[in-house]
Design a protein around this motif. Structure first.
Motif, mmCIF file in Angstrom:
data_model
loop_
_atom_site.group_PDB
_atom_site.id
_atom_site.type_symbol
_atom_site.label_atom_id
_atom_site.label_comp_id
_atom_site.label_asym_id
_atom_site.label_seq_id
_atom_site.Cartn_x
_atom_site.Cartn_y
_atom_site.Cartn_z
ATOM 1 N N LEU A 79 0.802 -1.235 0.000
ATOM 2 C CA LEU A 79 0.000 0.000 0.000
ATOM 3 C C LEU A 79 0.829 1.277 0.000
ATOM 4 C CD1 LEU A 79 -3.008 -0.726 2.355
ATOM 5 C CD2 LEU A 79 -3.112 0.015 -0.020
ATOM 6 N N GLY A 80 1.790 1.386 0.881
ATOM 7 C CA GLY A 80 2.577 2.613 0.983
ATOM 8 C C GLY A 80 3.301 2.936 -0.307
ATOM 9 N N ARG A 81 3.962 1.947 -0.860
ATOM 10 C CA ARG A 81 4.726 2.132 -2.095
ATOM 11 C C ARG A 81 3.802 2.531 -3.246
ATOM 12 N NH1 ARG A 81 7.356 -1.984 -1.484
ATOM 13 N NH2 ARG A 81 5.825 -3.502 -2.182
ATOM 14 N N VAL A 82 2.666 1.858 -3.366
ATOM 15 C CA VAL A 82 1.748 2.141 -4.471
ATOM 16 C C VAL A 82 1.091 3.502 -4.289
ATOM 17 C CG1 VAL A 82 -0.341 1.380 -5.652
ATOM 18 C CG2 VAL A 82 1.404 -0.293 -5.002
ATOM 19 N N ARG A 83 0.681 3.830 -3.083
ATOM 20 C CA ARG A 83 0.088 5.147 -2.841
ATOM 21 C C ARG A 83 1.078 6.265 -3.167
ATOM 22 N NH1 ARG A 83 -3.166 3.790 2.628
ATOM 23 N NH2 ARG A 83 -5.235 3.629 1.686
ATOM 24 N N PHE A 84 2.329 6.062 -2.841
ATOM 25 C CA PHE A 84 3.364 7.041 -3.169
ATOM 26 C C PHE A 84 3.436 7.229 -4.686
ATOM 27 C CE2 PHE A 84 7.775 8.114 -4.239
ATOM 28 C CZ PHE A 84 7.931 9.281 -3.514
ATOM 29 N N GLN A 85 3.419 6.147 -5.445
ATOM 30 C CA GLN A 85 3.484 6.238 -6.907
ATOM 31 C C GLN A 85 2.210 6.845 -7.490
ATOM 32 O OE1 GLN A 85 6.092 5.809 -8.852
ATOM 33 N NE2 GLN A 85 7.284 5.356 -7.020
ATOM 34 N N LEU A 86 1.073 6.607 -6.853
ATOM 35 C CA LEU A 86 -0.170 7.189 -7.347
ATOM 36 C C LEU A 86 -0.131 8.713 -7.306
ATOM 37 C CD1 LEU A 86 -2.857 4.798 -5.837
ATOM 38 C CD2 LEU A 86 -2.283 5.097 -8.264
ATOM 39 N N LYS A 87 0.603 9.283 -6.358
ATOM 40 C CA LYS A 87 0.741 10.743 -6.286
ATOM 41 C C LYS A 87 1.401 11.292 -7.549
ATOM 42 C CE LYS A 87 -0.720 11.138 -1.997
ATOM 43 N NZ LYS A 87 -2.123 11.300 -1.809
ATOM 44 N N ARG A 88 2.238 10.491 -8.190
ATOM 45 C CA ARG A 88 2.881 10.887 -9.449
ATOM 46 C C ARG A 88 2.011 10.551 -10.663
ATOM 47 N NH1 ARG A 88 6.867 7.386 -10.166
ATOM 48 N NH2 ARG A 88 6.796 7.744 -12.369
ATOM 49 N N VAL A 89 1.372 9.392 -10.609
ATOM 50 C CA VAL A 89 0.649 8.877 -11.767
ATOM 51 C C VAL A 89 -0.671 9.604 -12.016
ATOM 52 C CG1 VAL A 89 -0.558 6.819 -12.617
ATOM 53 C CG2 VAL A 89 1.739 6.616 -11.683
ATOM 54 N N VAL A 90 -1.413 9.902 -10.960
ATOM 55 C CA VAL A 90 -2.734 10.514 -11.126
ATOM 56 C C VAL A 90 -2.670 11.850 -11.871
ATOM 57 C CG1 VAL A 90 -4.688 11.517 -9.857
ATOM 58 C CG2 VAL A 90 -3.842 9.230 -9.267
ATOM 59 N N PRO A 91 -1.764 12.781 -11.525
ATOM 60 C CA PRO A 91 -1.688 14.022 -12.299
ATOM 61 C C PRO A 91 -1.328 13.781 -13.772
ATOM 62 C CG PRO A 91 -0.520 14.286 -10.224
ATOM 63 C CD PRO A 91 -0.880 12.831 -10.348
ATOM 64 N N ARG A 92 -0.486 12.795 -14.029
ATOM 65 C CA ARG A 92 -0.120 12.484 -15.415
ATOM 66 C C ARG A 92 -1.312 11.926 -16.175
ATOM 67 N NH1 ARG A 92 4.584 8.897 -15.284
ATOM 68 N NH2 ARG A 92 4.553 9.144 -17.515
ATOM 69 N N LEU A 93 -2.132 11.114 -15.531
ATOM 70 C CA LEU A 93 -3.345 10.614 -16.180
ATOM 71 C C LEU A 93 -4.283 11.769 -16.512
ATOM 72 C CD1 LEU A 93 -4.429 7.297 -14.412
ATOM 73 C CD2 LEU A 93 -3.948 7.659 -16.843
ATOM 74 N N ARG A 94 -4.425 12.694 -15.571
ATOM 75 C CA ARG A 94 -5.288 13.859 -15.833
ATOM 76 C C ARG A 94 -4.789 14.636 -17.060
ATOM 77 N NH1 ARG A 94 -5.673 14.499 -9.888
ATOM 78 N NH2 ARG A 94 -7.824 14.003 -9.379
ATOM 79 N N GLU A 95 -3.480 14.824 -17.167
ATOM 80 C CA GLU A 95 -2.910 15.542 -18.320
ATOM 81 C C GLU A 95 -3.235 14.824 -19.619
ATOM 82 O OE1 GLU A 95 1.279 16.086 -17.823
ATOM 83 O OE2 GLU A 95 1.048 17.152 -15.929
ATOM 84 N N VAL A 96 -3.090 13.515 -19.621
ATOM 85 C CA VAL A 96 -3.350 12.715 -20.826
ATOM 86 C C VAL A 96 -4.822 12.762 -21.208
ATOM 87 C CG1 VAL A 96 -3.310 10.354 -21.735
ATOM 88 C CG2 VAL A 96 -1.367 11.207 -20.456
ATOM 89 N N LEU A 97 -5.703 12.830 -20.223
ATOM 90 C CA LEU A 97 -7.142 12.772 -20.478
ATOM 91 C C LEU A 97 -7.749 14.108 -20.905
ATOM 92 C CD1 LEU A 97 -8.119 10.457 -17.514
ATOM 93 C CD2 LEU A 97 -8.205 9.891 -19.965
ATOM 94 N N VAL A 98 -7.001 15.183 -20.769
ATOM 95 C CA VAL A 98 -7.526 16.512 -21.155
ATOM 96 C C VAL A 98 -7.764 16.562 -22.659
ATOM 97 C CG1 VAL A 98 -6.993 18.960 -21.299
ATOM 98 C CG2 VAL A 98 -6.509 17.711 -19.214
#
Length: 121
Positions: free
Chosen positions: A102-121
């Motif tokens: 959980l900790g490791r994945v949640r940390f990576q989600l902080k990076r991945v989620v903004p990038r997904l938002r950028e791609v989806l615009v």
């Protein structure tokens, strides 16, 4: 960069078995899974229902917007992260191998989620 590339990057994180971007209608837009991981193609509808329940609970308790939902199972947790992009709603569904990830994945989600938002615009 495409949605698939971002999901594949998330899939490289140790502990991630599968992940998918789900539309507000419950359909999987894009997904990836490791060998022998559960199929992600059929979990969109159930994940959407779980998120709707979490949002209803948040509204009832007046706790604000849902930032993440975790459902824990003996075979590992599932994380549901809502993504609002303009007028559209999506959800990132991530299946983990164990609670220890959980900790490791949640940390990576902080990076991945903004990038997904950028791609989806």
């Amino acid at each position: 960069m495409a949605v698939r590339e971002v999901l594949e990057e998330l899939g490289e994180v140790r502990g991630v078995e599968a992940c998918a971007l789900v539309g507000e209608d419950g359909f999987v837009i894009e997904g990836m899974q490791r060998e022998n991981a559960p199929e992600v193609d059929f979990l969109g509808g159930a994940a959407t229902s779980a998120m709707a329940s979490a949002r209803a609970l948040a509204d009832h308790l007046q706790r604000g917007a849902v930032e993440e939902v975790m459902v824990e199972y003996p075979e590992g947790p599932i994380l549901l992260v809502p993504l609002e992009v303009g007028e559209s709603s999506y959800m990132l569904v991530t299946l983990l191998d164990s609670v220890q990830s959980l900790g490791r994945v949640r940390f990576q989600l902080k990076r991945v989620v903004p990038r997904l938002r950028e791609v989806l615009v």
